[in-house]
Design a protein around this motif. Structure first.
Motif, PDB file in Angstrom:
ATOM      1  N   UNK A   9       0.906  -1.225  -0.027  1.00  0.00           N
ATOM      2  CA  UNK A   9      -0.038   0.091  -0.164  1.00  0.00           C
ATOM      3  C   UNK A   9       0.744   1.337   0.139  1.00  0.00           C
ATOM      4  N   UNK A  10       1.884   1.212   0.818  1.00  0.00           N
ATOM      5  CA  UNK A  10       2.781   2.432   0.896  1.00  0.00           C
ATOM      6  C   UNK A  10       3.458   2.468  -0.373  1.00  0.00           C
ATOM      7  N   UNK A  11       3.954   1.301  -1.278  1.00  0.00           N
ATOM      8  CA  UNK A  11       4.340   1.563  -2.537  1.00  0.00           C
ATOM      9  C   UNK A  11       3.462   2.152  -3.624  1.00  0.00           C
ATOM     10  N   UNK A  12       2.205   1.567  -3.600  1.00  0.00           N
ATOM     11  CA  UNK A  12       1.303   2.172  -4.371  1.00  0.00           C
ATOM     12  C   UNK A  12       1.020   3.545  -4.350  1.00  0.00           C
ATOM     13  N   UNK A  13       0.853   4.164  -2.757  1.00  0.00           N
ATOM     14  CA  UNK A  13       0.653   5.541  -2.695  1.00  0.00           C
ATOM     15  C   UNK A  13       1.643   6.353  -3.005  1.00  0.00           C
ATOM     16  N   UNK A  14       2.860   5.955  -2.986  1.00  0.00           N
ATOM     17  CA  UNK A  14       4.147   6.714  -3.485  1.00  0.00           C
ATOM     18  C   UNK A  14       4.466   6.723  -4.807  1.00  0.00           C
ATOM     19  N   UNK A  15       3.957   5.650  -5.529  1.00  0.00           N
ATOM     20  CA  UNK A  15       3.971   5.663  -7.157  1.00  0.00           C
ATOM     21  C   UNK A  15       2.583   5.871  -7.716  1.00  0.00           C
ATOM     22  N   UNK A  16       1.878   6.990  -7.808  1.00  0.00           N
ATOM     23  CA  UNK A  16       0.748   7.327  -8.550  1.00  0.00           C
ATOM     24  C   UNK A  16       0.979   7.973  -9.931  1.00  0.00           C
ATOM     25  N   UNK A  17       2.081   8.256 -10.086  1.00  0.00           N
ATOM     26  CA  UNK A  17       2.490   8.903 -11.427  1.00  0.00           C
ATOM     27  C   UNK A  17       2.001   7.826 -12.572  1.00  0.00           C
ATOM     28  N   UNK A  18       1.083   8.393 -13.429  1.00  0.00           N
ATOM     29  CA  UNK A  18       0.819   7.835 -14.654  1.00  0.00           C
ATOM     30  C   UNK A  18       2.019   7.276 -15.660  1.00  0.00           C
ATOM     31  N   UNK A  19       1.794   5.912 -16.118  1.00  0.00           N
ATOM     32  CA  UNK A  19       2.664   5.656 -16.993  1.00  0.00           C
ATOM     33  C   UNK A  19       2.028   4.722 -17.968  1.00  0.00           C
ATOM     34  N   UNK A  20       2.493   4.918 -19.373  1.00  0.00           N
ATOM     35  CA  UNK A  20       2.121   4.434 -20.583  1.00  0.00           C
ATOM     36  C   UNK A  20       2.579   2.939 -20.797  1.00  0.00           C
ATOM     37  N   UNK A  28       2.498  -0.284 -22.972  1.00  0.00           N
ATOM     38  CA  UNK A  28       2.336  -1.183 -24.268  1.00  0.00           C
ATOM     39  C   UNK A  28       2.342  -2.726 -24.013  1.00  0.00           C
ATOM     40  N   UNK A  29       1.228  -3.396 -24.509  1.00  0.00           N
ATOM     41  CA  UNK A  29       1.396  -4.654 -24.415  1.00  0.00           C
ATOM     42  C   UNK A  29       0.626  -5.390 -25.442  1.00  0.00           C
ATOM     43  N   UNK A  30       1.361  -6.353 -26.395  1.00  0.00           N
ATOM     44  CA  UNK A  30       0.860  -6.853 -27.515  1.00  0.00           C
ATOM     45  C   UNK A  30      -0.130  -5.974 -28.339  1.00  0.00           C
ATOM     46  N   UNK A  31       0.171  -4.891 -28.801  1.00  0.00           N
ATOM     47  CA  UNK A  31      -0.541  -3.802 -29.532  1.00  0.00           C
ATOM     48  C   UNK A  31      -1.246  -3.026 -28.850  1.00  0.00           C
ATOM     49  N   UNK A  32      -1.871  -3.268 -27.465  1.00  0.00           N
ATOM     50  CA  UNK A  32      -2.453  -2.396 -26.663  1.00  0.00           C
ATOM     51  C   UNK A  32      -1.944  -1.584 -26.160  1.00  0.00           C
ATOM     52  N   UNK A  33      -2.475  -0.377 -25.932  1.00  0.00           N
ATOM     53  CA  UNK A  33      -1.744   0.875 -25.362  1.00  0.00           C
ATOM     54  C   UNK A  33      -2.419   1.446 -24.297  1.00  0.00           C
ATOM     55  N   UNK A  34      -2.116   1.827 -23.100  1.00  0.00           N
ATOM     56  CA  UNK A  34      -3.108   2.248 -22.109  1.00  0.00           C
ATOM     57  C   UNK A  34      -2.253   3.068 -21.208  1.00  0.00           C
ATOM     58  N   UNK A  35      -2.684   4.039 -20.383  1.00  0.00           N
ATOM     59  CA  UNK A  35      -2.182   4.506 -19.335  1.00  0.00           C
ATOM     60  C   UNK A  35      -2.910   4.025 -17.854  1.00  0.00           C
ATOM     61  N   UNK A  36      -1.947   4.049 -16.893  1.00  0.00           N
ATOM     62  CA  UNK A  36      -2.291   3.801 -15.690  1.00  0.00           C
ATOM     63  C   UNK A  36      -1.374   4.066 -14.692  1.00  0.00           C
ATOM     64  N   UNK A  37      -1.517   4.165 -13.256  1.00  0.00           N
ATOM     65  CA  UNK A  37      -0.518   4.588 -12.319  1.00  0.00           C
ATOM     66  C   UNK A  37       0.579   3.481 -12.654  1.00  0.00           C
ATOM     67  N   UNK A  38       1.772   4.017 -12.162  1.00  0.00           N
ATOM     68  CA  UNK A  38       3.122   3.366 -12.321  1.00  0.00           C
ATOM     69  C   UNK A  38       3.036   1.960 -11.329  1.00  0.00           C
ATOM     70  N   UNK A  39       2.541   2.020 -10.166  1.00  0.00           N
ATOM     71  CA  UNK A  39       2.696   1.134  -9.159  1.00  0.00           C
ATOM     72  C   UNK A  39       1.451   0.109  -9.571  1.00  0.00           C
ATOM     73  N   UNK A  40       0.432   0.584 -10.077  1.00  0.00           N
ATOM     74  CA  UNK A  40      -0.516  -0.546 -10.532  1.00  0.00           C
ATOM     75  C   UNK A  40       0.049  -1.388 -11.611  1.00  0.00           C
TER      76      UNK A  40
END
Length: 115
Positions: free
Chosen positions: A56-67, A69-81
Motif C-alpha cells: 500500500x505504501x508503494x502504491x501510494x508513493x508511485x501514483x504517476x501515470x505511465x504508458x 504497451x502490451x501486444x499492440x494494446x496501449x493504455x495509461x495507468x499509475x506506475x505502481x498498478x
C-alpha cells in the motif's frame, strides 16, 4: 531502636530463612509447546499484513501515470498498478508451473503404488 534490634536478632537467629531453595522447573518448562496449524496460520496472516502495508505504501508513493504497451494494446495507468499487475502475472505463471509439477509427481506416485 528497640525494633531495629529485634529485627536484627530475628534475622540472626534463622540464617536458613535467608536462603531461598532452588525452584524446580514446572513440567511445561521441560517441553516446549508443540507447533500447530493454527499457530502457523497466525504467523502467515501477520506476515501477509506486513507485506500488504508495504504494498500500500508503494502504491501510494508511485501514483504517476505511465504508458503501458502490451501486444499492440496501449493504455495509461499509475506506475505502481502496472508493476503490481506484472508481479501478479509473474506469480500466476510460477503457480501454474508449480501446479503442473505437483500433478506430474502425483501421477508418478500413483503409478509406483500400483506396481
Amino acid at each position: 531502636m528497640a525494633h531495629a534490634r529485634e529485627g536484627k536478632h530475628a534475622a540472626e537467629e534463622t540464617p536458613e530463612a535467608a536462603e531461598v531453595p532452588a525452584a524446580r522447573p514446572a513440567a511445561d518448562d521441560q517441553h516446549p509447546p508443540k507447533r500447530t496449524r493454527l499457530g502457523g496460520t497466525w504467523v502467515a496472516v501477520v506476515v501477509a499484513l506486513v507485506v500488504l502495508v508495504f504494498l500500500l505504501i508503494f502504491i501510494l508513493q508511485n501514483l504517476e501515470n505511465a504508458t503501458v504497451h502490451f501486444l499492440g494494446a496501449v493504455g495509461s495507468m499509475p506506475l505502481a498498478v502496472a508493476m503490481l499487475l506484472a508481479a501478479v502475472a509473474g506469480g500466476a505463471l510460477v503457480a501454474l508451473v508449480g501446479a503442473a509439477r505437483i500433478l506430474q509427481l502425483r501421477a508418478q506416485n500413483r503409478k509406483s503404488r500400483k506396481n
